[in-house]
Design a protein around this motif. Sequence first.
Motif, mmCIF file in Angstrom:
data_model
loop_
_atom_site.group_PDB
_atom_site.id
_atom_site.type_symbol
_atom_site.label_atom_id
_atom_site.label_comp_id
_atom_site.label_asym_id
_atom_site.label_seq_id
_atom_site.Cartn_x
_atom_site.Cartn_y
_atom_site.Cartn_z
ATOM 1 N N GLY A 1 43.368 41.720 47.893
ATOM 2 C CA GLY A 1 42.606 41.958 46.664
ATOM 3 C C GLY A 1 43.307 41.385 45.439
ATOM 4 O O GLY A 1 43.421 42.037 44.397
ATOM 5 N N LEU A 2 43.766 40.153 45.568
ATOM 6 C CA LEU A 2 44.593 39.538 44.522
ATOM 7 C C LEU A 2 43.935 39.582 43.155
ATOM 8 O O LEU A 2 44.574 39.937 42.157
ATOM 9 N N HIS A 3 42.656 39.219 43.090
ATOM 10 C CA HIS A 3 42.005 39.131 41.779
ATOM 11 C C HIS A 3 41.902 40.491 41.098
ATOM 12 O O HIS A 3 41.918 40.567 39.865
ATOM 13 N N GLU A 4 41.810 41.557 41.897
ATOM 14 C CA GLU A 4 41.751 42.896 41.307
ATOM 15 C C GLU A 4 43.123 43.352 40.827
ATOM 16 O O GLU A 4 43.251 43.994 39.782
ATOM 17 N N VAL A 5 44.147 43.009 41.595
ATOM 18 C CA VAL A 5 45.501 43.446 41.239
ATOM 19 C C VAL A 5 46.031 42.679 40.041
ATOM 20 O O VAL A 5 46.551 43.263 39.087
ATOM 21 N N ILE A 6 45.901 41.347 40.059
ATOM 22 C CA ILE A 6 46.518 40.525 39.016
ATOM 23 C C ILE A 6 45.843 40.719 37.658
ATOM 24 O O ILE A 6 46.440 40.485 36.613
ATOM 25 N N THR A 7 44.605 41.180 37.671
ATOM 26 C CA THR A 7 43.915 41.441 36.397
ATOM 27 C C THR A 7 44.048 42.892 35.958
ATOM 28 O O THR A 7 43.483 43.292 34.940
ATOM 29 N N GLY A 8 44.781 43.690 36.724
ATOM 30 C CA GLY A 8 44.967 45.097 36.385
ATOM 31 C C GLY A 8 46.094 45.307 35.392
ATOM 32 O O GLY A 8 46.794 44.367 34.990
ATOM 33 N N PRO A 9 46.323 46.549 34.984
ATOM 34 C CA PRO A 9 47.299 46.846 33.935
ATOM 35 C C PRO A 9 48.743 46.878 34.423
ATOM 36 O O PRO A 9 49.660 46.700 33.623
#
Length: 313
Positions: A171-179
């Motif tokens: 889930g790279l896109h969810e993690v890298i855009t997280g806080p």
Amino acid sequence: MAGKDVALILDTHFARTTAVPSELADAFHDVYIPIHPNEHIIAAAERADRERVCETGRWLVRHGTDRCSVTVGLALVAAVGAVDDIPLIQTIGLLSDRFGPLAARALERRPGGTEALLWLADRVTGWGRVYVVEALCRLDDPVARPWLLRRACDGDFLNAYFVGSVAQTAGLHEVITGPCVDAEITDHTGRLLLVMTYSQGMGVTLARYPHAEEVLAAHLCHLDRLGPTASRYCLAAWLASSLGEQGDSGSIGPVRRWQPYRDDYLALLERDDWCETARNALAVKDPGILRLVETSSGRQLRAFTDRPLSGEE
């Protein structure tokens, strides 16, 4: 037909109740031995007495003196072995270019397989790493996601075969855009992105990665927040080059799509603190920086020209 000759030898062996494992030590020199799981060998293992098959497989892995017999032994253990065989599978799996496919499949099928695969993944490279990381992605176990986000890519060209699976499974896109994104995830994300710029014909390319723009934008933000290191400088420089005209068109598609991100990477590389970090790394002969300045695009970067830092002008 691959594997049928091996299966015939195994059937003949197990049909004799007095046969011992050592009789198979030199039995496979003249037949083709598949290094991947094979339906004929699996069927032969399942036709025979399970305990005899396990005993034979373990003996061949432990005592075999050539790749043929050890591969067949591992195939038997992979087909019908037990949880107790995990240490044996891990050990032979360290010779991963040859034994990685069977070891990865065997560990994937057993309880506790995720932890066993992670142990092996930290210790193998090349094709072996491909087999093990692909197995981790197939398992899709949340336990493996922190490792996939931080250490799956080791810089080898063959990482291109699994980069898309890693990005999707973790889930790279969810993690890298997280806080909450740490330095390890940021640096590893850069490696994933770079691999996608040359993965045509092997795995998911940057052009076909559905979250490419948002991941690139987030990666840039985290680089700006974290500040420069020699490795980050090199990675930003390689990404800037790979997203431009010198990049692999089959992997990135139209260059204009990436121009805003390329400009932002180049802007980072122009900053005084980033230039100073690169120059200091060059002075101590950092291998990554030395490799970068050997390229025409690397030599043109501000850090390696004669222009002084702004405070010295």
